[in-house]
Design an enzyme around this catalytic site. Structure first.
Site, PDB file in Angstrom:
ATOM      1  N   LYS A 175     -80.630  14.155  71.545  1.00  0.00           N
ATOM      2  CA  LYS A 175     -81.396  13.644  72.665  1.00  0.00           C
ATOM      3  C   LYS A 175     -80.387  13.558  73.812  1.00  0.00           C
ATOM      4  CE  LYS A 175     -84.500  10.669  70.028  1.00  0.00           C
ATOM      5  NZ  LYS A 175     -84.793   9.234  69.886  1.00  0.00           N
ATOM      6  N   HIS A 222     -78.049  10.575  79.039  1.00  0.00           N
ATOM      7  CA  HIS A 222     -78.432  10.545  80.447  1.00  0.00           C
ATOM      8  C   HIS A 222     -77.870   9.318  81.149  1.00  0.00           C
ATOM      9  CE1 HIS A 222     -81.300   7.487  79.417  1.00  0.00           C
ATOM     10  NE2 HIS A 222     -81.806   8.261  78.486  1.00  0.00           N
ATOM     11  N   HIS A 280     -77.567   5.987  79.525  1.00  0.00           N
ATOM     12  CA  HIS A 280     -76.492   5.730  78.563  1.00  0.00           C
ATOM     13  C   HIS A 280     -75.183   5.356  79.235  1.00  0.00           C
ATOM     14  CE1 HIS A 280     -78.817   7.912  75.374  1.00  0.00           C
ATOM     15  NE2 HIS A 280     -78.390   6.849  74.735  1.00  0.00           N
TER      16      HIS A 280
HETATM   17  N1  ARG Z   1     -78.322   5.006  69.402  1.00  0.00           N
HETATM   18  C1  ARG Z   1     -79.015   3.892  69.943  1.00  0.00           C
HETATM   19  C2  ARG Z   1     -79.791   4.293  71.204  1.00  0.00           C
HETATM   20  O1  ARG Z   1     -79.376   5.155  71.940  1.00  0.00           O
HETATM   21  C3  ARG Z   1     -78.113   2.762  70.304  1.00  0.00           C
HETATM   22  C4  ARG Z   1     -77.307   2.208  69.166  1.00  0.00           C
HETATM   23  C5  ARG Z   1     -76.862   0.833  69.441  1.00  0.00           C
HETATM   24  N2  ARG Z   1     -76.019   0.278  68.428  1.00  0.00           N
HETATM   25  C6  ARG Z   1     -76.432  -0.244  67.314  1.00  0.00           C
HETATM   26  N3  ARG Z   1     -75.507  -0.688  66.465  1.00  0.00           N
HETATM   27  N4  ARG Z   1     -77.690  -0.396  67.037  1.00  0.00           N
HETATM   28  O2  ARG Z   1     -80.823   3.704  71.459  1.00  0.00           O
END
Ligand code: ARG
Length: 567
Positions: A127, A130, A133
């Protein structure tokens, strides 16, 4: 450096016997402006012990207090005792400390021997990475640096979204329509295309979803070589792309253990929950009921037995405790996930782990474009890499105009362009939603990265022209103009601001403070001639320039931003 607040406490404690120094220190206030002194001690708290009105107490105490060499004036105003710092002492202590400690000025070792984990960025593979992030990436990176600066043993973790149903979708989509060669030319975009197409076709054809679930299950069971190989390949090429962006930002991680890493650690966790009698069945799924905590249930396994985001986060926290024995375990993740983190923490608590309290979610608000919210589905994606490239390009154009003879223009444009994006990101309280604006970002005026960096470069050029040496003996009493003293006061405060930003997990305190320093410096620069005055005064002013340059550079560094010497 002399701690004037502690000196206020010492003065008071000599005339007030019944209160501990810690309590006195908590009472000391900073008046709203310097005409009222640098510190104020309110006497309300003493009324009981002294059996007198606070203003009478203040009046009496003032007579008895001796400010010694630290305060030039101590006077009472109503119920307050106001302290005026001896500015010669202030100047001397600040400038001597900066000269001695240089880039370490403001650091401490309060974190010595304690481990702090900062998890940030954590993008999802396949994904797009962007502008949404960027917040986690930039805020997390800064917090990581701030903790390190305070002596903590700090680790930067990237909890990659390298698992989950989207991988089922990708594998299914790849098998239908994918072409390895094409994907490898532009992985992020090509994988995104597959992902979007799959979602679109699945709206018509339900069986596609079933296929995706099947592939994720295969992946999770670990027996299907094809699934594992495809997963590994997709992860590798994506990570390579992410690393390009991290390189541009100057960010490094100590670990990229993502969600997939916890895949085989979950059965044990689920077993433990069963033993602790926490799990309930609900329509074939396993949940932890959180109703008595006013939260929806935490989903632990789906009806087909596959695990979820939340389960992986629980396993990850347990792994981190075991592996790092952390003092604090910090997660820099958007406030959209507040509920997830509340549930997750509660589950860990219910498992009986008191270290749940050392796990901290640091939320932040949304970024929007001037015309609305960013979203992958609406197709209004702004890629971080493009944003950074555009910022660098525009900066280069500005440089060509402002300073065409500058050496290594490209390098400087990169530092300024990327820095501008990061600075804007870190200027407001993190929890505030913010609107991404090109207009403001690159301006050399106002509260921007280029403005602060430019101030640093200006200070540097003064030092070069002034052929300045740190060995020169300085008469600090020569610095007595208001604009000089104001700047010195801001420099004095810097260490305190850094600690505060760490405690509140708020890099914007530093961003704002160095912006104030830059403004005060430019005011000083405009009102006090530096190179054209007689030698003693010039040297004293140059030391102030040196201290300013040093503190701005350290502050920018804590935000993850470079400080070029020329621009
Ligand atoms: N990958 C997730 C996202 O982009 C965020 C992860 C955050 N960290 C975690 N330990 N849950 O939405």
């Amino acid at each position: 450096m002399i701690d004037f607040k502690k000196q206020v406490v010492n003065c008071i404690s000599e005339v007030v016997q019944n209160l501990e120094k810690e309590e006195l220190e908590r009472l000391v206030e900073i008046p709203p402006n310097y005409d009222m002194g640098d510190y104020a001690f309110p006497c309300f708290r003493l009324a009981k012990e002294f059996k007198k009105a606070p203003n009478l107490i203040a009046e009496e105490l003032v007579e008895k207090i001796d400010g010694g060499k630290y305060f030039t004036e101590i006077k009472n105003v109503g119920p307050y005792i106001n302290f005026f710092v001896n500015t010669n002492k202030l100047t001397e202590t600040v400038l001597e400390s900066v000269v001695e400690e240089k880039e370490k000025f403001g650091s401490t070792d309060i974190g010595k021997g304690r481990k702090v984990l900062v998890e940030f960025s954590s993008p999802n593979i396949a994904k797009p990475f962007h502008i949404g992030h960027i917040r986690s990436t930039v805020i997390g990176n800064s917090l990581y640096k701030i903790f390190k600066f305070q002596g903590f043993d700090t680790e930067a973790l990237n909890h990659l979204g390298d698992y989950g149903t989207q991988f089922g979708m990708l594998i299914a989509a790849y098998k239908k329509w994918g072409d390895r060669k094409v994907i490898e030319t532009d992985p992020i975009n090509e994988l995104l295309k597959l992902y979007v197409r799959f979602n679109k076709e699945a709206e018509e054809d339900e069986s596609l979803r079933e296929e995706a679930r099947h592939w994720f299950k295969e992946l999770e069971d670990g027996e299907n070589e094809e699934a594992t190989e495809l997963w590994q390949w997709i992860r590798d090429i994506s990570l390579k792309e992410f690393n390009k962006v991290y390189d541009m930002l100057g960010i490094k991680f100590d670990s990229y253990k993502g969600e997939s890493f916890y895949s085989d650690k979950m059965p044990k966790v689920i077993e433990e929950m069963k033993e602790k009698d926490m799990l309930e069945e609900s329509e074939g799924a396993m949940i932890v009921d959180l109703e008595s905590y006013n939260m929806p249930p935490a989903l632990i396994t789906k009806s087909d037995g596959s695990t979820l985001y939340a389960t992986r986060d629980i396993a990850a926290a347990m792994y981190r405790k075991e592996h790092y024995d952390f003092y604090k375990n910090i997660y820099v993740v958007a406030s959209e996930q507040n509920l997830h983190f509340k549930q997750w923490k509660k589950v860990i608590e219910l498992m009986g782990y008191d270290w749940a309290n050392d796990c901290i979610h640091v939320p932040f608000g949304m970024v929007s474009l001037e015309d609305g919210k960013l979203s992958t589905r609406q197709g209004k994606v702004v890629f971080l890499e493009d944003v950074l490239n555009k910022a660098v390009e525009s900066t280069l154009a500005i440089m060509e105009e402002r300073n065409p003879d500058l050496e290594n223009k490209e390098e400087v444009a990169k530092q300024v362009g990327v820095g501008a994006v990061m600075f804007q990101e870190l200027f407001n309280n993190r929890i505030k939603d913010y609107v991404f604006s090109w207009g403001k970002l690159l301006s050399f005026e106002g509260e921007t990265g280029p403005y602060v960096q430019y101030t640093h470069a200006r200070a540097n050029s003064l030092l070069e022209k002034g052929e300045f040496s740190l060995e020169t003996k300085i008469d600090y009493s020569l610095l007595k103009e208001n604009d000089e003293i104001n700047l010195i006061r801001l420099l004095y405060k810097f260490p305190e601001i850094v600690v505060d930003s760490m405690e509140k997990l708020e890099p914007s305190f530093i961003t704002r403070h160095i912006t104030e320093i830059a403004k005060a410096f430019n005011k000083f620069y405009n009102s006090c001639p530096i190179l054209s005055v007689e030698e003693e005064l010039r040297n004293a002013r140059l030391i102030l320039v040196f201290a300013t340059k040093t503190v701005i550079k350290t502050g920018l560094g804590l935000l993850g931003i470079e400080a070029p010497n020329r621009m």
